[in-house]
Structures are given as structure tokens and as C-alpha cells.
Design an enzyme around this catalytic site. Sequence first.
Site, PDB file in Angstrom:
ATOM      1  N   ASP A  62       0.838  -1.198   0.000  1.00  0.00           N
ATOM      2  CA  ASP A  62       0.000   0.000   0.000  1.00  0.00           C
ATOM      3  C   ASP A  62       0.878   1.255   0.000  1.00  0.00           C
ATOM      4  O   ASP A  62       1.931   1.258  -0.631  1.00  0.00           O
ATOM      5  CB  ASP A  62      -0.934  -0.036   1.218  1.00  0.00           C
ATOM      6  CG  ASP A  62      -2.296   0.562   0.938  1.00  0.00           C
ATOM      7  OD1 ASP A  62      -2.360   1.784   0.716  1.00  0.00           O
ATOM      8  OD2 ASP A  62      -3.298  -0.180   0.932  1.00  0.00           O
ATOM      9  N   ASP A  86      10.448   6.850   2.238  1.00  0.00           N
ATOM     10  CA  ASP A  86      10.519   6.034   3.440  1.00  0.00           C
ATOM     11  C   ASP A  86       9.213   5.286   3.652  1.00  0.00           C
ATOM     12  O   ASP A  86       8.147   5.902   3.739  1.00  0.00           O
ATOM     13  CB  ASP A  86      10.813   6.938   4.641  1.00  0.00           C
ATOM     14  CG  ASP A  86      11.195   6.173   5.897  1.00  0.00           C
ATOM     15  OD1 ASP A  86      10.932   4.955   5.959  1.00  0.00           O
ATOM     16  OD2 ASP A  86      11.732   6.799   6.818  1.00  0.00           O
ATOM     17  N   HIS A  94      -3.769   5.863   3.338  1.00  0.00           N
ATOM     18  CA  HIS A  94      -4.454   4.632   2.951  1.00  0.00           C
ATOM     19  C   HIS A  94      -3.817   3.409   3.601  1.00  0.00           C
ATOM     20  O   HIS A  94      -4.504   2.535   4.146  1.00  0.00           O
ATOM     21  CB  HIS A  94      -4.435   4.517   1.425  1.00  0.00           C
ATOM     22  CG  HIS A  94      -5.410   3.547   0.862  1.00  0.00           C
ATOM     23  ND1 HIS A  94      -5.146   2.202   0.745  1.00  0.00           N
ATOM     24  CD2 HIS A  94      -6.657   3.725   0.342  1.00  0.00           C
ATOM     25  CE1 HIS A  94      -6.180   1.594   0.182  1.00  0.00           C
ATOM     26  NE2 HIS A  94      -7.120   2.497  -0.069  1.00  0.00           N
ATOM     27  N   ASN A 108      -6.182  -3.338  24.293  1.00  0.00           N
ATOM     28  CA  ASN A 108      -5.074  -2.587  24.883  1.00  0.00           C
ATOM     29  C   ASN A 108      -5.518  -1.259  25.485  1.00  0.00           C
ATOM     30  O   ASN A 108      -4.715  -0.358  25.677  1.00  0.00           O
ATOM     31  CB  ASN A 108      -3.974  -2.360  23.839  1.00  0.00           C
ATOM     32  CG  ASN A 108      -4.436  -1.477  22.675  1.00  0.00           C
ATOM     33  OD1 ASN A 108      -5.632  -1.198  22.534  1.00  0.00           O
ATOM     34  ND2 ASN A 108      -3.499  -1.061  21.855  1.00  0.00           N
ATOM     35  N   ILE A 112      -8.809   1.684  18.626  1.00  0.00           N
ATOM     36  CA  ILE A 112      -9.640   0.653  18.007  1.00  0.00           C
ATOM     37  C   ILE A 112      -9.079  -0.735  18.288  1.00  0.00           C
ATOM     38  O   ILE A 112      -7.982  -0.883  18.841  1.00  0.00           O
ATOM     39  CB  ILE A 112      -9.743   0.866  16.479  1.00  0.00           C
ATOM     40  CG1 ILE A 112      -8.367   0.669  15.822  1.00  0.00           C
ATOM     41  CG2 ILE A 112     -10.321   2.229  16.157  1.00  0.00           C
ATOM     42  CD1 ILE A 112      -8.420   0.525  14.312  1.00  0.00           C
ATOM     43  N   ASN A 195     -13.482  -0.012  -6.921  1.00  0.00           N
ATOM     44  CA  ASN A 195     -14.562   0.961  -6.774  1.00  0.00           C
ATOM     45  C   ASN A 195     -14.937   1.552  -8.126  1.00  0.00           C
ATOM     46  O   ASN A 195     -14.063   1.870  -8.935  1.00  0.00           O
ATOM     47  CB  ASN A 195     -14.143   2.079  -5.825  1.00  0.00           C
ATOM     48  CG  ASN A 195     -13.772   1.559  -4.456  1.00  0.00           C
ATOM     49  OD1 ASN A 195     -14.262   0.524  -4.012  1.00  0.00           O
ATOM     50  ND2 ASN A 195     -12.890   2.274  -3.780  1.00  0.00           N
ATOM     51  N   ALA A 211      -7.767  -8.682  -8.224  1.00  0.00           N
ATOM     52  CA  ALA A 211      -8.869  -9.520  -7.730  1.00  0.00           C
ATOM     53  C   ALA A 211      -9.360 -10.473  -8.813  1.00  0.00           C
ATOM     54  O   ALA A 211      -9.779 -11.598  -8.525  1.00  0.00           O
ATOM     55  CB  ALA A 211     -10.018  -8.643  -7.239  1.00  0.00           C
ATOM     56  N   VAL A 237     -17.881 -13.839 -11.628  1.00  0.00           N
ATOM     57  CA  VAL A 237     -16.855 -14.866 -11.451  1.00  0.00           C
ATOM     58  C   VAL A 237     -15.849 -14.484 -10.377  1.00  0.00           C
ATOM     59  O   VAL A 237     -15.538 -15.279  -9.492  1.00  0.00           O
ATOM     60  CB  VAL A 237     -16.126 -15.150 -12.784  1.00  0.00           C
ATOM     61  CG1 VAL A 237     -14.973 -16.131 -12.574  1.00  0.00           C
ATOM     62  CG2 VAL A 237     -17.103 -15.698 -13.815  1.00  0.00           C
ATOM     63  N   ASP A 240     -15.579 -12.817  -4.883  1.00  0.00           N
ATOM     64  CA  ASP A 240     -15.643 -14.048  -4.097  1.00  0.00           C
ATOM     65  C   ASP A 240     -16.323 -13.892  -2.747  1.00  0.00           C
ATOM     66  O   ASP A 240     -16.951 -14.828  -2.257  1.00  0.00           O
ATOM     67  CB  ASP A 240     -14.222 -14.583  -3.866  1.00  0.00           C
ATOM     68  CG  ASP A 240     -13.526 -14.959  -5.153  1.00  0.00           C
ATOM     69  OD1 ASP A 240     -14.134 -15.702  -5.940  1.00  0.00           O
ATOM     70  OD2 ASP A 240     -12.398 -14.498  -5.381  1.00  0.00           O
ATOM     71  N   SER A 283     -11.471  -1.116  -0.618  1.00  0.00           N
ATOM     72  CA  SER A 283     -10.134  -1.136  -0.014  1.00  0.00           C
ATOM     73  C   SER A 283     -10.182  -1.455   1.465  1.00  0.00           C
ATOM     74  O   SER A 283      -9.233  -2.020   2.011  1.00  0.00           O
ATOM     75  CB  SER A 283      -9.450   0.222  -0.191  1.00  0.00           C
ATOM     76  OG  SER A 283      -8.961   0.388  -1.492  1.00  0.00           O
TER      77      SER A 283
END
Length: 485
Positions: A62, A86, A94, A108, A112, A195, A211, A237, A240, A283
Site C-alpha cells: 500500500d 521512506d 491509505h 489494549n 480501536i 470501486n 482480484a 466470477v 468471491d 479497499s
Amino acid sequence: MKRLALVALLAALLAAPAARAAGAFVPDDPLLAKQWYLTQDKAFDYWPDPPVLPPVRVAVVDSGVDYGHPELTGQIVAGKSFVGGDWRVDTEGHGTFVAGVIAAGTNNTQGIAGLAFPAQLLIAKVVPKSGTISTRAEANAIRWAADNGARVINLSLGGLRDPFHPDLDLYSFEEESAVDYAFRKGAVVVAAVGNGDEAPSEPWRFASYPAALPHVIGVSALARDGSVPDFSNRDAVYNDLAAPGDEIVSTFPRALTAKYPACVDQGYSDCASPDYRRGDGTSFAAPQVSAAAALLIASRPGLRPDQVASLLEHSADDVNASTGCKQCPLLRDAFTGWGSLDVATALGVALGGGPLPAADRYETNDDAGPRSAILYGQSRTIHATIDFWDDQVDVYRVYLRRGQRLFAAATGPSRTAISMMLWRPGTTRVEGVTAQLSRRVAQARVSGRKARLAHTATVGGWYDLELKATAPGFGPYTMSFGKKG
């Protein structure tokens, strides 16, 4: 690559322990209430208490990551940039968003909860400042991840697929070869189906690449009300599985949320720029499936990629009008594939003591020449698997002397249809727009799931024997051949 006969699979699902929602452990992360997708996925329903599981390496290919983010401290084991800059810096956001969905610290007392608490991240940066991802960078990143022990590779990216307009279609053999390489190294490859705002029209009727490649779990999006958003690409097809892709909350680079200092939840997408604040897109559905794959592998480390795909896809909850998707018919469809991700049921099947999907040791034998599986000997019977949606074609190389006669027969999975073809030496492609149809020398007589062919070689060499699923279905098949003369 789904490997159970339908009857056996249904029996396994029915025998699996019920999802233990009532006794499931609830992480103490303060933003958990905003993560509606974890409830939809039944992310923690299988365990009454947090289990101790071995680490599983998950690659995030990514835009890099906010390396010092407190939710990801200790979760990142290695990284590399394939576009300069870097990998520890994510100027887009993203990659950090995707990484958090998978591996943010769980239980923790902060932020989230990541779905895959045993995940260790490999970060591959492939998004340059221009935002245009090169296939070469992506392919190199996939190979690097596989070489560094990734058991799951998340690809929340894609290139347009349009089989009716080759000038627009972004198929890449280099990308497909990298996916095959990762599969052979034992990695589950998960990709967003794409998308529609990146396609000529919305909704778009074809899944994006990668995909839309064999051995990739293509993931579409679900809205909070159970519908399929218009932006989520359709595909009969290559779509999935579906997972929530609307109003997703995750981690976000702290340098980017600092632009909104009045926002309380710094380092999270609640404080991101408006285009990430609601967190919608395929995504963000894909990493939920990647996380589920990591949980399965952590629970049963011996699982092969095709087994993991089968467990996830065939344990999914069907999406239809009763669940909020008025255009979705019963069972598999172009909108959601096999249905909505159900982590608890997949774990129940994997750990319930019932039959598992069988792995196919001949994969990835998806085309002619060097991509086929070599079969030696005068005669042979093999047992393998085929899948109309994930693995339509298997190719085997058989050596024939000039004048030698080959006899071959196959019996395919129940409730499907197969074909079988023989291709002359030197064939390099038997599928796709570049298939060398003039090199086909024999085609089987078929009767549903049975096929037979015979051919006398006019020249000596390595012939390619192709078996193909021609109607919806999946499961094991048997193929035998013998030579005479």
C-alpha cells in the site's frame, strides 16, 4: 480453490460449533463501539476469552505506514519501499488505515481493535507521490512479501478490467506471475474488487485486477444497512466474498490528523480528511478478509492458501433481500460472491474436527508451458481440484513420442461440467485473449462431468493437457492418462 464437495462442506458447516456471540470476549478498546464491522464479521464471537495464538505475517502492499503509531507498536516486523521514499512515512493515509483494520492493538485500552490480533505486519510501499501504482512495483512487492514469510498478502489496490475493450483492460502477466509465486510460497492473496469511481461507469460490472486473477480472494463491500453500495464493483466470477466497506473506522497517520487539532481522536480516521473520515470503499473491506485469513492460519498453521480461501468463502453468510440487499439473489451472486464474511463460522469449521478442504499440490498450473504441472510415466492417475470461480483451468505437461497414442479421461466434481483439450508442443497460452487456438490438436468428447480424448502424436515433444470447468461448480476431480506405442 475451494476444495470440499458441496454436501461434505454443508455437513461440516452444520457440525461446526455455533458462533458464541453471547459468551464472546469483548475488547476494551474505547472506539470499539464505532467499529460496527467487527460485529457484522463476528470477529470475536468464536472465543469466550482472548486466545494465545502464534504470530502470522501479513503483508500490506500500500502507501506505507505511520511507523510510530501507538496502535501499531510492536506489530510491524519489516518494511520496504518500492517507489522511493521512506516506507515508515505514509503521506496518503491509505496504508495506515488498512494496517489498522488488520492489526491495531486489540484489548489494549486505547483506540480501536484490530481484527487479527496475532498479525505481524510486513509493509511494502508501492504508492508514489503521483498516486499511480506501477505494476512492476506491485509485483516486486508481492514477491518480496512472499520471500519474507508473508502468509497473507493484502492488496487494497487495483487496475481496471474491461474484457470487451482491450485498450482499457489493465491485465498484467507480471502481476499474475507474482500472485502465482506468492501462492506457491504459501501466501493467501486478498484483493479489493475495486470501486466504480475509478471505472468508466458506476456501478462497474467487472472486478479489478488483481482480484480478477486465479488464486486471489476478491472482496466487495457491504453497507451498514446490508445493501451493496453502488461503488462496489460487481463480477459474476471474480467477486468471491463481501465484507463491510462503509463507515469504517481505523488508524490514520498522526501527521495528517494533526491538521485538525480540535478533533479528539488524534491518530484515527475520525480526525482524518473528509475523504477518509467515513471510511468507505472495497479497499477497507479487503483487509477484514485478510485479517480473517490470518486468524485461520494462526489457529491451524498447516492450512494451505486454497484451504483458507475455501473455508472463508464457503462459511460466508448468504446476502439476499432478507439481509438488506434487494438485488442479491439467493446463493452466490455478482454483488457479494459467496456472501458476507463470517469469522466465527470459518473458525468453527477449521477447528471443529470435521473434514477440511483438500489442498491441491499441483497448483499453480493455470496455463501452458512452464506454468503447467509435469506428469511423467506411461500412465498416471491424479487427484486434484478445480473451481469455476477461482481456478477454472488446470494444465499438465505430458511427453509423447512421434506416433505414440495418448488416452485421457477425467471425472469432474458433482453438479458441474468440464472439458479437456490437448495442445501441441511449444504452446505458451491456452487461455485468455492470447490463447494459441491453432495449436489445439484434440478436444474431448464430454458428457457433463466426464470427458475423454485420444490423440496420436504427429511430432514428438511435451504436449499440454488442459482440464477446464465450464459450468459453475467446484471440488475434487480425477484424471487418468495412458500411452500406447
